[in-house]
Design a protein around this motif. Structure first.
Motif, PDB file in Angstrom:
ATOM      1  N   UNK A  76       0.867  -1.178   0.000  1.00  0.00           N
ATOM      2  CA  UNK A  76       0.000   0.000   0.000  1.00  0.00           C
ATOM      3  C   UNK A  76       0.902   1.225   0.000  1.00  0.00           C
ATOM      4  N   UNK A  77       0.605   2.151  -0.913  1.00  0.00           N
ATOM      5  CA  UNK A  77       1.490   3.301  -1.086  1.00  0.00           C
ATOM      6  C   UNK A  77       0.701   4.585  -1.290  1.00  0.00           C
ATOM      7  N   UNK A  78       1.384   5.691  -1.020  1.00  0.00           N
ATOM      8  CA  UNK A  78       0.838   7.027  -1.245  1.00  0.00           C
ATOM      9  C   UNK A  78       1.804   7.750  -2.171  1.00  0.00           C
ATOM     10  N   UNK A  79       1.267   8.323  -3.245  1.00  0.00           N
ATOM     11  CA  UNK A  79       2.086   9.002  -4.252  1.00  0.00           C
ATOM     12  C   UNK A  79       1.543  10.414  -4.445  1.00  0.00           C
ATOM     13  N   UNK A  80       2.443  11.385  -4.511  1.00  0.00           N
ATOM     14  CA  UNK A  80       2.060  12.760  -4.838  1.00  0.00           C
ATOM     15  C   UNK A  80       2.557  13.032  -6.246  1.00  0.00           C
ATOM     16  N   UNK A  81       1.618  13.343  -7.139  1.00  0.00           N
ATOM     17  CA  UNK A  81       1.972  13.625  -8.531  1.00  0.00           C
ATOM     18  C   UNK A  81       1.123  14.793  -9.014  1.00  0.00           C
ATOM     19  N   UNK A  82       1.763  15.769  -9.582  1.00  0.00           N
ATOM     20  CA  UNK A  82       1.099  16.970 -10.098  1.00  0.00           C
ATOM     21  C   UNK A  82       0.240  17.654  -9.036  1.00  0.00           C
ATOM     22  N   UNK A  83       0.725  17.666  -7.801  1.00  0.00           N
ATOM     23  CA  UNK A  83       0.022  18.330  -6.713  1.00  0.00           C
ATOM     24  C   UNK A  83      -1.132  17.540  -6.117  1.00  0.00           C
ATOM     25  N   UNK A  84      -1.412  16.346  -6.627  1.00  0.00           N
ATOM     26  CA  UNK A  84      -2.491  15.510  -6.092  1.00  0.00           C
ATOM     27  C   UNK A  84      -1.892  14.317  -5.365  1.00  0.00           C
ATOM     28  N   UNK A  85      -2.562  13.881  -4.308  1.00  0.00           N
ATOM     29  CA  UNK A  85      -2.125  12.721  -3.557  1.00  0.00           C
ATOM     30  C   UNK A  85      -2.993  11.532  -3.921  1.00  0.00           C
ATOM     31  N   UNK A  86      -2.355  10.438  -4.291  1.00  0.00           N
ATOM     32  CA  UNK A  86      -3.052   9.205  -4.658  1.00  0.00           C
ATOM     33  C   UNK A  86      -2.656   8.110  -3.672  1.00  0.00           C
ATOM     34  N   UNK A  87      -3.618   7.320  -3.252  1.00  0.00           N
ATOM     35  CA  UNK A  87      -3.353   6.168  -2.396  1.00  0.00           C
ATOM     36  C   UNK A  87      -3.823   4.924  -3.119  1.00  0.00           C
ATOM     37  N   UNK A  88      -2.962   3.926  -3.149  1.00  0.00           N
ATOM     38  CA  UNK A  88      -3.306   2.684  -3.831  1.00  0.00           C
ATOM     39  C   UNK A  88      -2.265   1.615  -3.554  1.00  0.00           C
ATOM     40  N   UNK A  89      -2.063   0.738  -4.529  1.00  0.00           N
ATOM     41  CA  UNK A  89      -1.187  -0.409  -4.352  1.00  0.00           C
ATOM     42  C   UNK A  89      -0.154  -0.466  -5.465  1.00  0.00           C
TER      43      UNK A  89
END
Length: 97
Positions: A76-89
């Motif tokens: 399970x990971x959290x990624x910040x890309x283009x100012x948005x935070x995404x949580x997924x796998x």
């Protein structure tokens, strides 16, 4: 006399349970997110299968926060890309050993 001993034993058992639950020390390790960098291009999925909806593509060298090691294949990971935070796998192969 027997009832008095039984009663005092019961009170002692309840007191020990209360004391243990109020303890401030914990045996569980902290589960704070840990930052890692990907070594290859990966896809952040909404679920733990490759057929799950894709949230975002993560390029090599991107820093992600690992929040949980879910199973053998996904984390399970959290990624910040283009100012948005995404949580997924993310698949474990996205990272080195």
């Amino acid at each position: 006399m027997r009832r008095l001993l039984l009663f005092s034993g019961l009170v002692g058992a309840l007191a020990s349970c209360t004391t243990a639950s109020e303890s401030t020390t914990s045996t569980k390790p902290d589960r704070d997110p840990v930052a890692h960098s990907t070594i290859v291009e990966c896809i952040l999925y909404d679920g733990m299968t490759k057929t799950s909806p894709q949230l975002v593509t993560v390029t090599a060298g991107t820093e992600v926060q690992i929040t949980d090691t879910v199973d053998y294949y996904f984390m399970k990971a959290r990624v910040v890309k283009d100012g948005k935070t995404y949580s997924g796998y993310l698949q474990r192969q996205c990272f080195g050993k």
